[in-house]
Design an enzyme around this catalytic site. Structure first.
Site, mmCIF file in Angstrom:
data_model
loop_
_atom_site.group_PDB
_atom_site.id
_atom_site.type_symbol
_atom_site.label_atom_id
_atom_site.label_comp_id
_atom_site.label_asym_id
_atom_site.label_seq_id
_atom_site.Cartn_x
_atom_site.Cartn_y
_atom_site.Cartn_z
ATOM 1 N N GLY A 175 -1.196 -15.090 -52.064
ATOM 2 C CA GLY A 175 -1.404 -16.096 -51.043
ATOM 3 C C GLY A 175 -2.514 -17.085 -51.367
ATOM 4 N N ASN A 213 -15.063 -16.222 -51.996
ATOM 5 C CA ASN A 213 -16.061 -15.926 -50.969
ATOM 6 C C ASN A 213 -16.514 -14.483 -51.143
ATOM 7 O OD1 ASN A 213 -17.667 -15.626 -48.725
ATOM 8 N ND2 ASN A 213 -16.086 -16.130 -47.228
ATOM 9 N N GLY A 256 -6.099 -11.683 -41.595
ATOM 10 C CA GLY A 256 -7.352 -10.948 -41.483
ATOM 11 C C GLY A 256 -8.123 -10.900 -42.778
ATOM 12 N N GLU A 283 -4.846 -6.275 -52.809
ATOM 13 C CA GLU A 283 -4.201 -5.000 -53.105
ATOM 14 C C GLU A 283 -4.852 -4.206 -54.229
ATOM 15 O OE1 GLU A 283 0.405 -5.699 -52.162
ATOM 16 O OE2 GLU A 283 -0.601 -7.488 -52.898
#
Length: 708
Positions: free
Chosen positions: A513, A596, A471, A669
């Site tokens: 990631g 982005n 997500g 995070e």
């Protein structure tokens, strides 16, 4: 066949806002999640959970349930296959024994899986599971989390339990100003919108799992170890994931589905209910944190002592490393940090967004705020006076530490210079107004990953990587990264992910990631460009190259690499009801190259809103008598809603690391870190009352910070 063409001009996709490439599929329902993908002859499993908090299973009355309509099997400790648990997993730890379901008759906590009922339909499975009678031999349980529990002990987790330098007591004694305070945070839960779901299917000795997870190759590794399989015989797919936040690793439902599928010879799907997620999906442990700060009159630290106690289960030791944040943020002549745990009869905690940093920053940044007030120094200035040149514990240089720039830009945007430092003086009718700030940091690591890129005959490029888009917009970010690396527009790039068949890739966790995956994609793109000759024909099957970043990551210079941020909050406190409203939340972050801006801003503000929720709402209560959660649903577990979120802004500053070939840092995070502290500090500024326990409920406001 077609031919390659030399690019006319470099196309710059990274750094410009792009809507999600899968956005249309998600809003139209074309994007299918783990619980929606059809399988022929699909059966459904429903987990039966223990109703006692500690004891043993005496008997399972399966015969009556097996006679119910549609029931195919009842799986429990008497007929389940043995699992292997003596291994070290992908994350460098032993597996959570919660995954090793149905291996014995021991019950370590309320909600422990004791059986799985498999039936033709989900409704039949649920009805039969609710009818299954399980007899227990109950034992006394202990869920009492206290600071003086005799079983508390230091524990390493994923970092050393204790760090120490200097003479702490001597520096505290020599300090002109000392803060010595205890801060507490409650049990908290992830609860992504998409519940945990998995479907398992065996074909001979090959296993396929369609799952909702944060890393397909992670799940492959764990299942292969548990079932003693060749990893090459296991395939895990997870194309779309509706949130994870650390909770979607390997859990009981996946293992149970794999067992049941082999037992009945058909695909079996197991989906957790919202209530089951309170005991089976992990959670953030409550913490008790003592912070001692000693400083000169100008606020310069001489001593920093941060000690945290968290709770774990009796079957698996997981540490919420809240004291770890002090090892990065501030230095002192004497510096001590310590993470301790106490095992209790509760479910195993697990990773939850900013594990350690989120609760740890609340305690540390609230203590810094108390120190600033006692020294008569502006809270921002006090933090900047204690900026370290090197890692306070590691001694390593920082690969960029732009916290000062974050505070300067945030103070300008927030209007910090107009702040009256005196608490409790601003008022609008019955509302007291206050502002607060806090610093934030989160590690910017990278892990080895592989990726492949195919130059297709039609002039397009296909990227394959076993990444997980939970997500966060990772699929779109990787599209932009690949487009720039290949010198083509984004619409000529298709990214396929979420399939372990694509090779090893880092999980979506630890804010590593996108950084790790982008590195692999850029490496593959560079090699592919070297192989493509302008004007040369591309065969029908395309030209494919594959990258592996293991050597490159190993060669990266050892430095302290982190994202940093400055959080600001304005609150209004109702003196009649004790209600706290956050009128304005602003965060400025130094988080490397922003891929982005559109989805990045969503990640930052999402974390900040979670910080508001942490500060004012989230609190899972545990009943001492039953050992279970009270109000195990989203009606009893309160989170921030639209009415609680007014003006939330996220901005960023330039943050370059010339030694880093990727330049991307994780942002998933950092947004929550420091956010709760900024709100708590603003509440103190509004009322003059310091709240050292979260959440800051209305009853605590009315009683001056005490529980009613």
């Amino acid at each position: 066949m077609t031919t390659t063409e030399a690019p006319l001009a470099r196309v710059r996709a990274v750094g410009t806002g792009h809507v999600r490439v899968e956005g249309r599929d998600k809003v139209t329902g074309a994007a299918r999640y783990a619980g929606e993908i059809p399988f022929a002859e699909l059966a459904h499993g429903w987990l039966v959970l223990s109703t006692v908090a500690r004891g043993r299973i005496r008997d399972v009355e399966a015969d009556a349930v097996l006679a119910m309509p549609g029931v195919l099997a009842v799986l429990d400790h008497r007929n389940a296959p043995p699992l292997k648990t003596d291994y070290i997993g992908l994350l460098g730890t032993a597996p959570d024994p919660t995954c090793a379901v149905f291996q014995n008759d021991h019950v370590p906590h309320l909600g422990w899986p004791v059986a799985l009922v498999v039936a033709e339909t989900s409704e039949q499975a649920r009805e039969a599971a609710e009818a299954l009678v399980v007899h227990y031999e109950q034992a006394p349980h202990d869920v009492g989390f206290t600071g003086d529990h005799p079983d508390a002990h230091p524990s390493d987790g994923h970092m050393p339990a204790v760090t120490d330098k200097g003479d702490l007591e001597a520096e505290l004694a020599a300090s002109a100003v000392v803060v010595d305070a205890t801060y507490t945070t409650p049990e908290e839960h992830h609860h992504p919108m998409e519940p945990h779901a998995a479907t398992a299917r065996w074909e001979a000795d090959r296993l396929e799992v369609v799952d909702s997870n944060q890393g397909a190759t992670w799940v492959v590794a764990e299942l292969a170890n548990l079932f003693s399989l060749d990893p090459a015989s296991v395939r895990v797919r997870s194309e779309h994931v509706g949130g994870g936040f650390g909770s979607k690793g390997v859990r009981a439902h996946q293992v149970a589905a794999v067992m049941a599928s082999r037992m009945i010879g058909r695909p079996v799907r197991v989906v957790l209910t919202r209530r089951q997620m309170f005991t089976l999906a992990g959670h953030r442990s409550p913490t008790i944190q003592r912070v001692r700060l000693g400083a000169d009159t100008d606020g310069r630290l001489r001593a920093l002592d941060h000690r945290s106690l968290s709770r774990t289960s009796t079957v698996h030791e997981f540490v919420e490393p809240s004291a770890g944040v002090a090892r990065v943020m501030y230095d002192a002549d004497a510096h001590h940090t310590e993470n301790r745990v106490v095992p209790l009869d509760v479910p195993s905690p697990t990773w939850m967004r900013a594990p350690g940093e989120a609760p740890g920053s609340f305690a540390l940044e609230a203590a810094l705020d108390e120190l600033a007030h006692r020294c008569g120094v502006d809270p921002i200035e006090l933090r900047l006076r204690n900026e370290p040149d090197r890692g306070p514990v590691s001694g390593l240089p920082f690969a960029g530490r732009n916290l000062r720039a974050c505070f300067e830009e945030g103070a300008r945007r927030f209007g910090w210079d107009r702040r009256d430092p005196r608490p409790g003086v601003r008022r609008e009718g019955r509302w007291l107004l206050g502002t607060g700030t806090a610093a934030a940091s989160f590690g910017a690591g990278a892990a080895p990953s592989t990726a492949s890129i195919t130059a297709e005959a039609d002039g397009r490029f296909t990227v394959r990587i076993a990444a997980a888009d939970i997500g966060t917009g990772a699929r779109t970010a990787l599209t932009l990264v690949a487009a720039d690396a290949l010198d083509v527009p984004p619409d000529r790039v298709q990214v396929r992910l979420g399939d372990s068949a694509f090779g090893f890739a880092m999980i979506a966790g630890g804010s590593m990631g996108t950084r790790s995956w982008s590195w692999a994609v850029m490496a593959a793109a560079g090699e592919l460009r070297d192989r493509l000759v302008p004007g040369a024909a591309i065969p029908a099957e395309g030209i494919t190259v594959r990258s592996d970043t293991t050597a490159a990551i190993d060669a990266l210079a050892q430095k302290e690499r982190h994202s940093f941020g400055a959080q600001f909050a304005e609150v209004a406190v109702d003196t009649a009801t004790g209600e706290v409203r956050v009128r304005h939340m602003l965060g400025v972050f130094a988080a490397g190259r922003i891929v982005n801006p559109l989805t990045a801003r969503g990640q930052f503000t999402g974390g900040m809103i979670w910080g508001i929720s942490m500060a004012l709402h989230e609190e899972a209560a545990r009943d001492a008598a039953s050992g279970g959660p009270v109000g195990a649903d989203l009606a009893g577990y309160h989170v921030a809603t639209h009415a609680d979120v007014s003006r939330v802004e996220a901005h960023w500053v330039a943050d370059d690391d010339p030694d880093d070939p990727v330049g991307i840092k994780g942002i998933g995070e950092i947004g929550i870190v420091g956010a709760a502290a900024a709100v708590a500090n603003a509440v103190w500024h509004a009322t003059g009352v310091r709240h050292r326990s979260l959440p800051i409920r209305p009853d605590r406001v009315l009683t001056g910070g005490r529980d009613a």
